[in-house]
Write an enzyme that holds these catalytic residues in place. Structure first.
Site, PDB file in Angstrom:
ATOM      1  N   HIS A   1      21.095   5.890  40.974  1.00 29.42           N
ATOM      2  CA  HIS A   1      19.797   6.472  41.347  1.00 29.42           C
ATOM      3  C   HIS A   1      19.863   6.969  42.789  1.00 29.42           C
ATOM      4  O   HIS A   1      19.194   6.442  43.677  1.00 29.42           O
ATOM      5  CB  HIS A   1      18.683   5.429  41.198  1.00 29.42           C
ATOM      6  CG  HIS A   1      18.401   5.099  39.778  1.00 29.42           C
ATOM      7  ND1 HIS A   1      18.145   6.053  38.825  1.00 29.42           N
ATOM      8  CD2 HIS A   1      18.339   3.924  39.136  1.00 29.42           C
ATOM      9  CE1 HIS A   1      17.937   5.470  37.664  1.00 29.42           C
ATOM     10  NE2 HIS A   1      18.063   4.179  37.816  1.00 29.42           N
TER      11      HIS A   1
ATOM     12  N   HIS B   1      23.902   0.559  33.791  1.00 27.42           N
ATOM     13  CA  HIS B   1      22.699  -0.049  33.208  1.00 27.42           C
ATOM     14  C   HIS B   1      22.908  -0.471  31.759  1.00 27.42           C
ATOM     15  O   HIS B   1      22.102  -1.227  31.210  1.00 27.42           O
ATOM     16  CB  HIS B   1      21.562   0.976  33.163  1.00 27.42           C
ATOM     17  CG  HIS B   1      21.081   1.430  34.494  1.00 27.42           C
ATOM     18  ND1 HIS B   1      20.808   0.564  35.519  1.00 27.42           N
ATOM     19  CD2 HIS B   1      20.789   2.667  34.973  1.00 27.42           C
ATOM     20  CE1 HIS B   1      20.380   1.248  36.557  1.00 27.42           C
ATOM     21  NE2 HIS B   1      20.364   2.522  36.266  1.00 27.42           N
TER      22      HIS B   1
ATOM     23  N   CYS C   1      27.956  -2.334  33.358  1.00 26.62           N
ATOM     24  CA  CYS C   1      28.361  -3.373  34.322  1.00 26.62           C
ATOM     25  C   CYS C   1      28.601  -4.682  33.563  1.00 26.62           C
ATOM     26  O   CYS C   1      27.813  -5.032  32.672  1.00 26.62           O
ATOM     27  CB  CYS C   1      27.244  -3.549  35.346  1.00 26.62           C
ATOM     28  SG  CYS C   1      27.507  -4.960  36.418  1.00 26.62           S
TER      29      CYS C   1
ATOM     30  N   HIS D   1      12.813   1.377  31.881  1.00 30.83           N
ATOM     31  CA  HIS D   1      14.032   1.445  32.698  1.00 30.83           C
ATOM     32  C   HIS D   1      15.250   1.332  31.770  1.00 30.83           C
ATOM     33  O   HIS D   1      15.230   0.561  30.799  1.00 30.83           O
ATOM     34  CB  HIS D   1      14.035   0.310  33.719  1.00 30.83           C
ATOM     35  CG  HIS D   1      15.167   0.383  34.702  1.00 30.83           C
ATOM     36  ND1 HIS D   1      16.450   0.027  34.376  1.00 30.83           N
ATOM     37  CD2 HIS D   1      15.216   0.787  35.991  1.00 30.83           C
ATOM     38  CE1 HIS D   1      17.240   0.200  35.421  1.00 30.83           C
ATOM     39  NE2 HIS D   1      16.508   0.670  36.418  1.00 30.83           N
TER      40      HIS D   1
ATOM     41  N   GLU E   1      18.119  -0.100  31.892  1.00 35.48           N
ATOM     42  CA  GLU E   1      18.682  -1.430  31.628  1.00 35.48           C
ATOM     43  C   GLU E   1      17.792  -2.209  30.653  1.00 35.48           C
ATOM     44  O   GLU E   1      18.289  -2.905  29.762  1.00 35.48           O
ATOM     45  CB  GLU E   1      18.834  -2.216  32.946  1.00 35.48           C
ATOM     46  CG  GLU E   1      19.469  -3.575  32.725  1.00 35.48           C
ATOM     47  CD  GLU E   1      19.436  -4.449  33.961  1.00 35.48           C
ATOM     48  OE1 GLU E   1      19.711  -3.949  35.071  1.00 35.48           O
ATOM     49  OE2 GLU E   1      19.117  -5.646  33.816  1.00 35.48           O
TER      50      GLU E   1
ATOM     51  N   CYS F   1      20.734 -10.311  39.309  1.00 32.55           N
ATOM     52  CA  CYS F   1      22.127 -10.194  39.740  1.00 32.55           C
ATOM     53  C   CYS F   1      22.281 -10.727  41.164  1.00 32.55           C
ATOM     54  O   CYS F   1      21.484 -10.400  42.046  1.00 32.55           O
ATOM     55  CB  CYS F   1      22.538  -8.713  39.688  1.00 32.55           C
ATOM     56  SG  CYS F   1      24.175  -8.447  40.336  1.00 32.55           S
TER      57      CYS F   1
ATOM     58  N   SER G   1      15.262   4.434  42.524  1.00 33.73           N
ATOM     59  CA  SER G   1      15.973   3.158  42.481  1.00 33.73           C
ATOM     60  C   SER G   1      15.012   1.981  42.530  1.00 33.73           C
ATOM     61  O   SER G   1      14.339   1.743  43.534  1.00 33.73           O
ATOM     62  CB  SER G   1      16.967   3.079  43.643  1.00 33.73           C
ATOM     63  OG  SER G   1      17.425   1.761  43.768  1.00 33.73           O
ATOM     64  N   SER G   2      14.997   1.219  41.448  1.00 36.08           N
ATOM     65  CA  SER G   2      14.106   0.064  41.356  1.00 36.08           C
ATOM     66  C   SER G   2      14.530  -0.984  42.402  1.00 36.08           C
ATOM     67  O   SER G   2      13.715  -1.556  43.123  1.00 36.08           O
ATOM     68  CB  SER G   2      14.222  -0.429  39.918  1.00 36.08           C
ATOM     69  OG  SER G   2      14.095  -1.745  39.754  1.00 36.08           O
TER      70      SER G   2
END
Ligand code: SF4
Length: 293
Positions: A40, A74, A96, A128, A130, A201, A229-230
């Site tokens: 992002h 994501h 990831c 989102h 993810e 994370c 970007s969250s």
């Protein structure tokens, strides 16, 4: 004048891995398609697009037969993998490893909850990528909440609850929601039907305390991050909570000269999606702007 770049800011290993996979494929000279931004960050995306990366949507998969399509850090729901395979695209899976483990946990959570009539609750941003990837693991049967209000509106306190979190949520919000769950279920913390797993994370959560300390050391702070970007929005708020002179920018041209007025120290930091080269470019521009004063 002190200008310092936070050495712990910048890409997490999940983003580094996804970008490396894209660069490796692009080095072969063939175009690579990505379903949404790999990271992002507009500036980094522009850099990758110059190397031959293209954005595509799921609806375009059929026309990408034989082309390389990258699944971002994501992750994505199984249905998307199936659709891509049916369309005959070459998949580059850059999910990831932390997200892949969380997807597995979502499936395990549902295996525990389903026979008991329970609920899998995901603390995350609705829509989102993810979160879409996570809910897709269990046929969209999870309840996604963004706040304590959502919890009260959407989650039944009389049924078993298994809560996990999107990897980039703030630890503070996670604690608030966890407390609210125990407050609303019968028996509170002694309720044996509540399972709460902190799945934020560590690449993100470890930055909270560090950034508080970093941001508090400077007269002004420039937080470099993409608007989408969250994780960037959450970390920016953390910096701002300890230093009111924190400003969020996407690129060096967004710096307003008056932000730097009277400042003798300027900190530059960013999110897990912020490239180091961009923070360095911001530092260079700050140097020029302050050198002219
Ligand atoms: S923030 Fe963590 S989970 Fe998300 S991509 Fe980076 S390393 Fe992976």
């Amino acid at each position: 004048m002190i200008i310092e770049i936070d050495e712990k800011s910048g890409f997490c290993f999940g983003v580094v891995g996804a970008i490396s996979k894209a660069e490796e494929s692009l080095a072969g000279g063939e175009p690579v398609y990505t379903l949404g931004d790999i990271v992002h960050n507009r500036m980094e995306m522009e850099r990758l697009e110059e190397l031959g990366l293209h954005r595509a949507t799921q609806n375009e998969l059929d026309r990408l037969n034989g082309c390389s399509v990258l699944i971002r850090a994501h992750g994505a729901p199984p249905a998307l993998f199936a659709k891509a395979r049916a369309a005959g695209v070459r998949l580059i899976d850059a999910t990831c490893p932390v997200v892949a483990r969380l997807q597995k946990l979502a499936r395990e959570a549902w295996d525990i909850m389903e026979p008991r009539g329970g609920q899998v609750v995901i603390l995350g941003k609705k829509g989102h990528a993810e979160v879409v990837g996570l809910t897709g693991q269990i046929d969209d049967k999870a309840i996604v909440i963004e706040s304590v209000d959502d919890l009260h509106n959407d989650v039944d306190p009389g049924k078993p609850i298994y809560m996990i979190s999107q990897t980039t949520k703030s630890p503070e919000l996670f604690d608030q929601v966890s407390r609210a769950i125990y407050d609303m279920v019968p028996g509170g913390r002694d309720n044996g039907d509540v399972i709460i797993k902190d799945t934020i994370c560590r690449q993100v959560s470890s930055r909270y305390e560090h950034l508080k300390e970093f941001a508090s050391r400077f007269d002004a702070v420039l937080f470099v991050s993409g608007a989408e970007s969250s994780n960037g929005n959450a970390l920016y708020r953390i910096c701002r909570s300890v230093n009111a002179h924190t400003y969020k920018i996407e690129s060096p041209d967004a710096i307003e000269p008056q932000w730097l007025d009277g400042a003798s120290s300027i900190g530059i930091c960013g999110a897990t999606s912020t490239p180091k080269w961009l923070m360095e470019r911001v530092a260079g521009v700050v140097q020029e702007m302050t050198g002219q004063r």
